[in-house]
Design a protein around this motif. Structure first.
Motif, PDB file in Angstrom:
ATOM      1  N   ILE A 179       0.908  -1.096   0.051  1.00  0.00           N
ATOM      2  CA  ILE A 179      -0.176  -0.184   0.022  1.00  0.00           C
ATOM      3  C   ILE A 179       1.109   1.394  -0.153  1.00  0.00           C
ATOM      4  CG2 ILE A 179      -1.833   1.268   1.273  1.00  0.00           C
ATOM      5  CD1 ILE A 179      -2.511  -1.448   2.588  1.00  0.00           C
ATOM      6  N   CYS A 180       1.065   1.850  -1.193  1.00  0.00           N
ATOM      7  CA  CYS A 180       1.957   3.125  -1.030  1.00  0.00           C
ATOM      8  C   CYS A 180       3.139   2.848  -0.872  1.00  0.00           C
ATOM      9  CB  CYS A 180       1.140   4.388  -0.301  1.00  0.00           C
ATOM     10  SG  CYS A 180      -0.513   4.936  -0.818  1.00  0.00           S
ATOM     11  N   ASP A 210      -6.438   2.435   5.335  1.00  0.00           N
ATOM     12  CA  ASP A 210      -6.169   3.630   5.107  1.00  0.00           C
ATOM     13  C   ASP A 210      -4.940   4.295   6.328  1.00  0.00           C
ATOM     14  OD1 ASP A 210      -7.480   3.970   2.893  1.00  0.00           O
ATOM     15  OD2 ASP A 210      -9.145   4.576   3.873  1.00  0.00           O
TER      16      ASP A 210
END
Length: 96
Positions: free
Chosen positions: A43-44, A58
């Motif tokens: 993730i990112c 998130d």
């Protein structure tokens, strides 16, 4: 900035530092991010295994069991360096 010719030079320098954390990285890799790997496990640029994420993905939650691994002693650093070198044949490995 100082350049080291051998791994023994790095070891001698580390002995002069009171507290040091290092991470060996193969050429082309980022010291803390996993760039260019598009998958459900990243993730990112952050691997899900490295941190504890919320279910939605998130937010990162505090956790004593999850984080990036850095070496604090010479024997561990030497072992991780050897492992990175073995898994990335032909690529130089740097220590950050």
């Amino acid at each position: 900035m100082e350049q080291f010719k051998t791994f023994q030079d790095v070891h001698a320098y580390l002995l002069t530092l009171e507290k040091w954390f290092a991470r060996p990285i193969a050429a082309g890799e980022h010291p803390t991010l996993h760039l260019g790997r598009g998958s459900d496990h990243v993730i990112c640029g952050i691997r899900r295994e490295d941190y504890l994420f919320t279910i939605c993905g998130d937010w990162v939650l505090a956790s004593r069991e999850h984080d990036l691994s850095f070496s604090a002693d010479w024997q561990h650093l030497k072992g991780i360096y050897a492992l990175k070198s073995k898994r990335n044949p032909g690529k130089p490995v740097s220590v950050y």
